[in-house]
Design a protein around this motif. Sequence first.
Motif, PDB file in Angstrom:
ATOM      1  N   UNK B  25      45.726   5.324  51.985  1.00 35.94           N
ATOM      2  CA  UNK B  25      45.875   5.636  53.459  1.00 35.94           C
ATOM      3  C   UNK B  25      47.361   5.893  53.686  1.00 35.94           C
ATOM      4  N   UNK B  26      48.057   5.534  52.613  1.00 34.41           N
ATOM      5  CA  UNK B  26      49.626   5.897  52.963  1.00 34.41           C
ATOM      6  C   UNK B  26      50.205   4.858  53.711  1.00 34.41           C
ATOM      7  N   UNK B  27      49.697   3.786  54.187  1.00 31.97           N
ATOM      8  CA  UNK B  27      50.514   3.083  55.075  1.00 31.97           C
ATOM      9  C   UNK B  27      50.131   1.495  54.559  1.00 31.97           C
ATOM     10  N   UNK B  42      55.248   2.808  55.695  1.00 23.72           N
ATOM     11  CA  UNK B  42      54.988   4.034  55.010  1.00 23.72           C
ATOM     12  C   UNK B  42      54.765   3.473  53.636  1.00 23.72           C
ATOM     13  N   UNK B  43      53.832   4.061  52.683  1.00 24.17           N
ATOM     14  CA  UNK B  43      53.719   3.955  51.301  1.00 24.17           C
ATOM     15  C   UNK B  43      54.296   5.315  50.767  1.00 24.17           C
ATOM     16  N   UNK B 126      40.102   0.185  56.879  1.00 18.76           N
ATOM     17  CA  UNK B 126      40.450   0.497  58.179  1.00 18.76           C
ATOM     18  C   UNK B 126      41.920   0.719  58.282  1.00 18.76           C
ATOM     19  N   UNK B 127      42.419   1.591  57.267  1.00 18.10           N
ATOM     20  CA  UNK B 127      43.560   1.984  57.443  1.00 18.10           C
ATOM     21  C   UNK B 127      44.764   1.755  56.562  1.00 18.10           C
ATOM     22  N   UNK B 247      33.845   7.095  51.283  1.00 20.35           N
ATOM     23  CA  UNK B 247      34.851   6.473  52.026  1.00 20.35           C
ATOM     24  C   UNK B 247      36.346   6.452  51.386  1.00 20.35           C
ATOM     25  N   UNK B 248      36.385   6.480  50.222  1.00 23.90           N
ATOM     26  CA  UNK B 248      37.758   6.626  49.393  1.00 23.90           C
ATOM     27  C   UNK B 248      38.012   8.032  49.289  1.00 23.90           C
TER      28      UNK B 248
END
Lengths: 144, 714
Positions: B25-27, B42-43, B126-127, B247-248
């Motif tokens: 999700x990069x966060x 952030x990721x 969920x983000x 979902x992934x």
Amino acid sequence: MNVLSFDPELCVGCHICEEVCSDTWFKTTDVERSRIRILDEGTGPLQAVFCVQCGECIDVCPTKALYRDRKGIVRLRKKLCVGCLSCVGFCPYGAMFYHPDYLEPFNCIVCGQCVKACPADALSIVEEATPAPTVTEQWETVVG
Amino acid sequence: MTAQGSRRVLAEFTYEVPPVERGYTNQILYVNLSNNTITAKPVTEEMKEKFIGGRGFGLWLLWHGVKDDTKWNDPENEIVISSGPCGGITQYPGSGKSLVVTISPLTDIPIDSNVGGHFGPLLKFSGWDALEIQGKAEKDVIVVIDGQNGRVTIEEADDVPADSHLVGHWLINEMAEKEEDRYFMSVVAAGSGAEHTRIGCLNFSFYDRRRKAPRFKQAGRGGIGTVFRDKRIKALVVKSPPVRGDSNHPADPERIARAGLRLHKEIHDHDDEQNRMRKRGTPYLVQIMDDYDLLPVHNFKFGSHPDTPKINGDVWEARFSQGLPDGCWYGCTLACSHAVDHYTVRTGPYKGQKVIVDGPEYETIAGVGSNCGIFDPDAILEINFYCDTYGIDTISFGTLTAFVMECYEAGILDKEKTGGLELRFGNADAAIELLHQMARGEGFGKIAGQGVRRMKEYFVKEFGADPQFVQDIGMEAKGLEYSEYVCKESLAQQGGYGLTNKGPQHDEAWLIFMDMVSNLLPTFEDKAEALHYFPMWRTWFGLCGFCKLPWNDIVPPDNAMTDEPAKIPAHVQNYVEIFSGVTGKEVTADDLITMSERVYNFQRVFNIRLSKGLREHDAVPYRSMGPVTVEEYESRAERYDKQLRELLGLDPEKMTTEEKLAALRKYREEQYEKLIDAVYARRGWTKNGVPTLETLKRLGIDYPDVVEVVKKHL
């Protein structure tokens, strides 16, 4: 309950059943999307693979997406399916199918379209006793 | 999603739920409980490239969150939960794990724990790739992550129970309106035992749609539950959008599906004739371990017992409900998360309640059962239930109770010192009461709950115990209690326990059969290679969100014919396919090992930064290497005498048992030191166990602050 029945003596290997099935459910004539598969291994009679409604997959499904309907047919509630394909790997007959274009697997639900279309009368629908309740079905009566 | 709208909200954060892209999700969700702040971080590409996810993300975030002198109960200590890029795929068995990282109250260095249940994948959907919790709340709180509505809250939690099975019921009764709402919710909770001991665990829930009840898996090791309660967290709740097969959002779903179908079929066709994981789960190991003299009995003194058949896999197969898809994440057809249903609790605050007992797993049976001389399945269930709901690690509880029992029988403890508990081997009632005391934070339970390392110091200081004896029999290393395998006859496994980053937990390496039974590792170099490869391989599961069990608790029927059967090459290839299929990055089997090496070495440096992680810290108690007592030697005299004769050229007929013990000990301790030299060399470390600059450079983790830590020791 009704199940599909196949007579290898009568089958001529025309594969029309597969095309009709695929067209009925996926609007395309592609064997890979058929819920029945006719196998010709070169030796011996032709074989057919389709769901015999045994219900073993019902106990493998983690989300209760698979169930036996009132007529005894094993069906999938797409809304509950998480696409894990456990049922595909665990079907003792190899009759729960996966296609990469779809998240959910599919099986024969005895719609009868292939029976109507078979030019050799190799397919029919027959009446069989409904198998004993699955563990999942028994569990429903325990917890309500 | 505040229950009944009545709970006081201390902080609120709203966000747009981002789509998952190729497993990320990069966060990161950052929550600080000291000042009630919630933010998104952030990721970075660097994080993904070098640390992958899961345990890698946890260590990276923790490294930047703490100071060189941070202790487990300092506010800046963090609890990080992250699944990893492959976590949450549904097509391959064992793909829903969460990795938890914190500074441990037992070891004072990072602990990582790999746990099932739905929390990690639902957190991602969920983000959030990770949840990073820092700070300490003033009062008990819950953190609620609502991925359906893009809202995170910190809420007061006076009304939320502490013990996990009650939290589970609270969750489904108060946080979910409809049956369907329960499907995509998960809670993390500890319990009253985690509050008063250093051996607290975390329970991660999943909703069992057939039992219509919450089930739990445990992040057991290292006292993470203790940190959780120290931060005054009662529960973490996540509510995700519905899970779907995609979902992934993997790069190549078909590649993953094909690997999954291969394994589903393999499990379907061969599990019954291999380990029967679907019917009995990890308890299948109990009898095998006993047969090979590896099952811990009476504080690891012995490796077998005539009563083992009373608690072996046959018994549990009969006790577990059969035929249910007991996976702890969707699509796990190995399905080892079995349960005993309708168990009536017979002691303590929940006496008389009918409960589901999740497990017991092998480690619990061996730890609180045979190791404590308890061969009563109902007693094991009682302890298993209470350990879980109190938030206590069954492995540490088992190993430390066995230690206490040996001390009792050796006369170091007596009824007066234990407040009336007759803690002899086999006394299940006393063990259960000890557990209740831990939950109440009183009596001898409070002392025992500090763990073996601190008990040793306490017994020496307060009770005049012989320091050498308690050091020899106290089965801990780095402060963590041993998991439940006797490794006296496997030098490689002595290293498998001692040369770990987090302490003696078998999830890094399990080499006993390769080494002792099959004799595949005859030289130090062979052992060192195994102690390089397998810890790296097993680390990789925790970077990506995988479970180890579907790797080697089921094998292809032709596996024995492959070049390296211990590696299960076909399954390694499955993981190559999946990682590439999820992330879109083409990798090889060697690349997977390099990913782990990076994180593993980083963790080693982290240990050094926190004043452990050197050679002296890789020392192990002699009980793990050989017989400590005359009784122990004489129980296997034939074996040991043979070794004296063949390995040392001695004549045991002319020696007393004490002399034989000393000769064997000298030999075995030297062997362990030689093993350390070989392993350090293979891992690219100095003789003092420090990763060299070349190693750090090769792995691309020669960051200035990492190099600074290492330089002091080069």
